[in-house]
Motif scaffolding. Structure first.
Motif, PDB file in Angstrom:
ATOM      1  N   LEU A 226       0.825  -1.202   0.000  1.00 33.36           N
ATOM      2  CA  LEU A 226       0.000   0.000   0.000  1.00 33.36           C
ATOM      3  C   LEU A 226       0.866   1.262   0.000  1.00 33.36           C
ATOM      4  CD1 LEU A 226      -2.876   1.090   0.058  1.00 33.36           C
ATOM      5  CD2 LEU A 226      -2.770   1.055   2.559  1.00 33.36           C
ATOM      6  N   ALA A 227       1.956   1.227   0.764  1.00 33.78           N
ATOM      7  CA  ALA A 227       2.860   2.375   0.797  1.00 33.78           C
ATOM      8  C   ALA A 227       3.462   2.622  -0.581  1.00 33.78           C
ATOM      9  CB  ALA A 227       3.961   2.152   1.823  1.00 33.78           C
ATOM     10  N   GLU A 228       3.803   1.563  -1.296  1.00 38.35           N
ATOM     11  CA  GLU A 228       4.362   1.717  -2.634  1.00 38.35           C
ATOM     12  C   GLU A 228       3.315   2.253  -3.607  1.00 38.35           C
ATOM     13  OE1 GLU A 228       7.315   1.663  -3.497  1.00 38.35           O
ATOM     14  OE2 GLU A 228       8.420   0.493  -2.026  1.00 38.35           O
ATOM     15  N   ARG A 229       2.111   1.745  -3.515  1.00 42.36           N
ATOM     16  CA  ARG A 229       1.064   2.175  -4.446  1.00 42.36           C
ATOM     17  C   ARG A 229       0.714   3.642  -4.262  1.00 42.36           C
ATOM     18  NH1 ARG A 229      -4.124  -1.392  -5.733  1.00 42.36           N
ATOM     19  NH2 ARG A 229      -2.426  -2.460  -6.803  1.00 42.36           N
ATOM     20  N   ARG A 230       0.644   4.064  -2.992  1.00 39.35           N
ATOM     21  CA  ARG A 230       0.205   5.432  -2.720  1.00 39.35           C
ATOM     22  C   ARG A 230       1.358   6.407  -2.484  1.00 39.35           C
ATOM     23  NH1 ARG A 230      -4.230   6.911  -4.456  1.00 39.35           N
ATOM     24  NH2 ARG A 230      -4.343   8.553  -2.861  1.00 39.35           N
ATOM     25  N   GLY A 231       2.590   5.927  -2.570  1.00 39.38           N
ATOM     26  CA  GLY A 231       3.719   6.801  -2.261  1.00 39.38           C
ATOM     27  C   GLY A 231       3.681   7.277  -0.823  1.00 39.38           C
ATOM     28  N   ALA A 232       3.178   6.422   0.072  1.00 40.37           N
ATOM     29  CA  ALA A 232       2.912   6.818   1.452  1.00 40.37           C
ATOM     30  C   ALA A 232       4.159   6.732   2.318  1.00 40.37           C
ATOM     31  CB  ALA A 232       1.815   5.939   2.051  1.00 40.37           C
ATOM     32  N   ALA A 233       4.134   7.516   3.394  1.00 38.77           N
ATOM     33  CA  ALA A 233       5.125   7.391   4.458  1.00 38.77           C
ATOM     34  C   ALA A 233       4.611   6.381   5.476  1.00 38.77           C
ATOM     35  CB  ALA A 233       5.347   8.738   5.130  1.00 38.77           C
ATOM     36  N   VAL A 234       5.523   5.741   6.195  1.00 35.58           N
ATOM     37  CA  VAL A 234       5.170   4.787   7.245  1.00 35.58           C
ATOM     38  C   VAL A 234       5.856   5.201   8.534  1.00 35.58           C
ATOM     39  CG1 VAL A 234       5.298   2.388   8.034  1.00 35.58           C
ATOM     40  CG2 VAL A 234       4.840   2.876   5.624  1.00 35.58           C
ATOM     41  N   ALA A 235       5.090   5.300   9.596  1.00 32.09           N
ATOM     42  CA  ALA A 235       5.624   5.491  10.945  1.00 32.09           C
ATOM     43  C   ALA A 235       5.102   4.347  11.805  1.00 32.09           C
ATOM     44  CB  ALA A 235       5.200   6.844  11.515  1.00 32.09           C
ATOM     45  N   ALA A 236       5.725   4.137  12.951  1.00 27.58           N
ATOM     46  CA  ALA A 236       5.345   3.012  13.812  1.00 27.58           C
ATOM     47  C   ALA A 236       5.159   3.478  15.245  1.00 27.58           C
ATOM     48  CB  ALA A 236       6.405   1.909  13.763  1.00 27.58           C
ATOM     49  N   SER A 237       4.247   2.833  15.941  1.00 31.36           N
ATOM     50  CA  SER A 237       4.191   2.980  17.392  1.00 31.36           C
ATOM     51  C   SER A 237       5.354   2.202  17.986  1.00 31.36           C
ATOM     52  CB  SER A 237       2.872   2.438  17.932  1.00 31.36           C
ATOM     53  OG  SER A 237       2.834   1.022  17.799  1.00 31.36           O
ATOM     54  N   LEU A 238       5.592   2.370  19.270  1.00 31.64           N
ATOM     55  CA  LEU A 238       6.673   1.629  19.916  1.00 31.64           C
ATOM     56  C   LEU A 238       6.433   0.127  19.808  1.00 31.64           C
ATOM     57  CD1 LEU A 238       9.303   1.871  21.510  1.00 31.64           C
ATOM     58  CD2 LEU A 238       7.945   2.021  23.606  1.00 31.64           C
ATOM     59  N   LEU A 239       5.177  -0.298  19.970  1.00 32.69           N
ATOM     60  CA  LEU A 239       4.857  -1.720  19.847  1.00 32.69           C
ATOM     61  C   LEU A 239       4.872  -2.178  18.392  1.00 32.69           C
ATOM     62  CD1 LEU A 239       1.994  -2.065  22.483  1.00 32.69           C
ATOM     63  CD2 LEU A 239       4.239  -3.141  22.579  1.00 32.69           C
ATOM     64  N   GLY A 240       4.689  -1.244  17.466  1.00 33.44           N
ATOM     65  CA  GLY A 240       4.710  -1.598  16.053  1.00 33.44           C
ATOM     66  C   GLY A 240       6.100  -1.621  15.446  1.00 33.44           C
ATOM     67  N   LYS A 241       7.070  -1.018  16.124  1.00 31.58           N
ATOM     68  CA  LYS A 241       8.439  -0.911  15.596  1.00 31.58           C
ATOM     69  C   LYS A 241       9.017  -2.244  15.100  1.00 31.58           C
ATOM     70  CE  LYS A 241      13.119   0.275  17.220  1.00 31.58           C
ATOM     71  NZ  LYS A 241      13.639   1.097  16.101  1.00 31.58           N
ATOM     72  N   PRO A 242       8.864  -3.359  15.829  1.00 34.96           N
ATOM     73  CA  PRO A 242       9.465  -4.610  15.336  1.00 34.96           C
ATOM     74  C   PRO A 242       8.775  -5.185  14.106  1.00 34.96           C
ATOM     75  CG  PRO A 242       8.970  -4.728  17.697  1.00 34.96           C
ATOM     76  CD  PRO A 242       8.247  -3.551  17.153  1.00 34.96           C
ATOM     77  N   HIS A 243       7.661  -4.583  13.686  1.00 33.79           N
ATOM     78  CA  HIS A 243       6.863  -5.179  12.616  1.00 33.79           C
ATOM     79  C   HIS A 243       6.883  -4.371  11.327  1.00 33.79           C
ATOM     80  CE1 HIS A 243       5.655  -7.830  15.764  1.00 33.79           C
ATOM     81  NE2 HIS A 243       5.079  -6.861  16.447  1.00 33.79           N
ATOM     82  N   VAL A 244       7.773  -3.383  11.239  1.00 34.55           N
ATOM     83  CA  VAL A 244       7.984  -2.651   9.995  1.00 34.55           C
ATOM     84  C   VAL A 244       9.443  -2.811   9.581  1.00 34.55           C
ATOM     85  CG1 VAL A 244       6.178  -0.978  10.545  1.00 34.55           C
ATOM     86  CG2 VAL A 244       8.550  -0.458  11.143  1.00 34.55           C
ATOM     87  N   ASP A 245       9.719  -2.561   8.303  1.00 39.25           N
ATOM     88  CA  ASP A 245      11.093  -2.642   7.821  1.00 39.25           C
ATOM     89  C   ASP A 245      11.709  -1.256   7.923  1.00 39.25           C
ATOM     90  OD1 ASP A 245      13.491  -3.074   6.618  1.00 39.25           O
ATOM     91  OD2 ASP A 245      12.683  -4.122   4.880  1.00 39.25           O
ATOM     92  N   GLU A 246      12.425  -1.019   9.009  1.00 36.68           N
ATOM     93  CA  GLU A 246      12.992   0.308   9.237  1.00 36.68           C
ATOM     94  C   GLU A 246      14.194   0.600   8.334  1.00 36.68           C
ATOM     95  OE1 GLU A 246      12.212   2.079  13.438  1.00 36.68           O
ATOM     96  OE2 GLU A 246      13.240   0.159  13.714  1.00 36.68           O
ATOM     97  N   ARG A 247      14.573  -0.355   7.520  1.00 38.83           N
ATOM     98  CA  ARG A 247      15.645  -0.110   6.558  1.00 38.83           C
ATOM     99  C   ARG A 247      15.101   0.542   5.285  1.00 38.83           C
ATOM    100  NH1 ARG A 247      17.246  -6.329   6.916  1.00 38.83           N
ATOM    101  NH2 ARG A 247      15.034  -6.294   6.334  1.00 38.83           N
ATOM    102  N   ALA A 248      13.774   0.482   5.096  1.00 40.61           N
ATOM    103  CA  ALA A 248      13.166   1.070   3.904  1.00 40.61           C
ATOM    104  C   ALA A 248      13.275   2.591   3.961  1.00 40.61           C
ATOM    105  CB  ALA A 248      11.695   0.638   3.797  1.00 40.61           C
TER     106      ALA A 248
END
Length: 600
Positions: A226-248
């Motif tokens: 979805l982020a790629e399709r919409r050119g979106a930014a992604v942020a995470a909550s503290l609990l969500g941090k381990p579940h996103v690719d922070e290298r992107a």
């Protein structure tokens, strides 16, 4: 067969392989039943609070329902902190708690506490005191079903005489309640109408930000698409941090007071917000209420609109809901927001790198450098346990990994002392994987010292002995010291903030573990390598500088700087000079690299 034997058998039928706890006269019959059965395994903690944290850790690191037991009175009371951690962070836990004999209750007997009342607030829908053996199967089954369905703690209180009575299975006669040890999670599909409304709200956006929480634990592929399709930014909550690719390059890290400056940028400059599986309480870091269209996805409909006003709420599984949105949202033509996001993320990473390089006081290490040094040294299978305090700030801002999970802390309750108990639970679940735990010296002295004794007892049974505890030793309750300055405008209160000296590395060696001391940043890399190669658990005691500032992202709240500076100005001269110097360095790095000097 005694009722306690029936309890143990029922726990095994629920797939329980491990029970954490501490014994006493209130649960001695249960101990006897565990001894007779041989399984589940009993893991003795040094304190009931730690045992409860271990049960929470067991659940958080993927072990299913965590189970903990304690005696009546003080033992039961000690469980509360860990059980509230389970409730706050949605971890399924069942507590089996002893109680005085039923015929003494109400007499003010020794260690008598009204446990049913005590546990009413923390239990998610189930806190039951048993009065007869026939209640056991139903009570255990309901406790597990409630813990799983409501993602939190359930409590079964068993008086001593009930534990010691002859077991009795409920029959079919009136008043008996047969039950089965079964539960399954429903497949929560989003409503098509809600998806349509959400797509309508988000389609016009040109600057979409997606805020990811732990409810999106298995949905990174859909978030990424979805982020790629919409050119979106992604942020995470503290609990969500381990579940996103922070290298992107478009992932802006953790939001909130302890978060990254780039997360503040993408949340404040977006023109639409999609919240996925997050209930993050840092409300001042969301876009201003009503300023942008907002859509929230959560499997629990109670969470919808809980922290931020939303135009559309979608009750459903995160991955399925995102798939539904992907099918409805067109590809964004304007990529200007993606360019802005990448620019902000790049600047934020340069802020982190520059801050990690700030020189600390002589004989001290910048704590940001500690976490920065671990980047690239943690394989995807490495487990991470975090304690509460200033270490969470540096974890949120410096440690970047892929969407591998396996990193946990007491987030919503924010209780000190959780890291070593969490780490023990993680290693018992995954004995073949390395674990790194991070703690401050305050949290170490609160519970960690005790549970290192447990580590020294258990580690010979682990397939991979790598259990590295990194201690940030600064002699200060640093997070609270900075809160006193920032929130209250007060100078640091030495009497409340000073910690006694404690040589964590020497203590580790006394326990038969490896113990290393670091007093200079040049020693960090070698100490980490030595700890990982020690062939046994290791404590790396890093002497850090307590004057390294804990600042909120200045993009959000730069006005507080002057109040902090004024509070520091009323402290002793030696500390004042060093702290103000570091404060100016830290603020200057962020303002310069984010291009905010004109707004300062």
């Amino acid at each position: 067969m005694l009722t306690s034997d029936l309890i143990v058998r029922r726990l095994s039928e629920w797939g329980v392989t491990r029970i954490f706890g501490y014994s006493g006269d209130g649960n001695n019959a249960l101990m006897g039943a565990l001894q007779r059965a041989g399984t589940p395994e009993f893991v003795q903690a040094r304190h009931e609070e730690s045992a409860a944290f271990m049960a929470v850790g067991h659940a958080k690191y993927g072990g299913g329902v965590g189970v903990v037991t304690a005696t009546q009175g003080p033992g039961a009371i000690h469980l509360l902190n860990g059980l509230y951690d389970a409730k706050s962070d949605s971890a399924p836990v069942v507590a089996i708690v002893g109680q005085q004999q039923t015929d003494t209750l109400g007499s003010g007997y020794q260690q008598e506490v009204d446990l049913h009342t005590l546990f009413q607030d923390v239990a998610v829908g189930f806190a039951q005191q048993l009065a007869s053996p026939t209640q056991v199967p139903l009570a255990i089954d309901r406790a597990f079903r409630q813990a799983l369905a409501h993602r939190g703690p359930a409590v079964v209180i068993v008086p001593q005489d009930v534990q010691e009575a002859e077991a009795a299975e409920p029959g079919q006669e009136h008043g008996h309640m047969p039950s089965s040890p079964v539960s399954t999670a429903p497949e929560v599909r989003p409503a098509e109408a809600d998806l349509d409304r959400a797509a309508e709200a988000l389609s016009p956006s040109r600057r979409l930000t997606i805020l990811v929480g732990q409810g999106a634990a298995n949905a990174w592929p859909q978030v990424e698409a979805l982020a790629e399709r919409r050119g979106a930014a992604v942020a995470a909550s503290l609990l969500g941090k381990p579940h996103v690719d922070e290298r992107a390059p478009y992932v802006a890290g953790t939001m909130g007071h302890l978060g990254t400056p780039e997360s503040a940028v993408v949340l404040q400059e977006c023109d639409a917000l999609l919240i996925v599986g997050s209930d993050d309480p840092w409300t001042e870091y969301y876009p201003p209420p009503g300023s942008v269209p907002a859509v929230q996805i959560d499997i629990d409909p109670v969470k919808l609109g809980n922290r931020h006003p939303v135009d559309v709420g979608i009750a459903g599984d995160a991955a399925a809901s995102l798939e539904g949105l992907l099918a409805r949202l067109p590809e964004a033509e304007d990529r200007g927001w993606r360019e802005r996001t990448v620019q902000a993320v790049d600047a934020g990473r340069r802020v982190a790198e520059a801050r990690a390089a700030v020189e600390a006081a002589p004989g001290r290490v910048n704590p940001e450098a500690v976490f920065h040094e671990w980047n690239g040294r943690l394989d995807d299978d490495a487990l991470v346990a975090l304690d509460v305090g200033s270490s969470v700030y540096w974890y949120a801002r410096q440690l970047r990994r892929g969407p591998v999970g396996g990193a946990h802390l007491s987030s919503t309750l924010a209780s000190m002392g959780c890291s070593v108990p969490y780490g023990i639970a993680a290693k018992l679940l995954h004995p073949g994987r390395p674990l790194v735990a991070f703690t401050g010296d305050g949290a170490l002295q609160m519970l960690g010292i005790n549970e290192l004794i447990t580590v020294s007892r258990l580690w010979p049974g682990w397939e991979d002995p790598r259990f590295v505890l990194v201690v940030l030793t600064n002699g200060d309750l640093a997070e609270v010291s900075w809160e006193q300055r920032e929130m209250e405008g007060q100078p640091r209160f030495d009497r409340s903030q000073d910690l006694p000296g404690f040589d964590a590395a020497a203590y580790a060696r006394q326990l038969g573990l490896a113990g290393l001391t670091v007093t200079h940043p040049a020693q960090l890399g070698g100490a980490i390598e030595e700890a990982l190669a020690a062939g046994r658990p290791a404590v790396v005691d890093v002497r850090t500088d307590p004057q390294i500032p804990l600042l909120p992202p200045l993009y959000q709240d730069r006005a507080k700087l002057e109040g902090i500076r004024e509070a520091i100005g009323r402290e002793d001269a030696e500390r004042r000079s060093h702290a103000l110097h570091l404060l100016d360095q830290y603020a200057g790095i962020e303002l310069r690299l984010l291009g905010l000097e004109d707004d300062a």
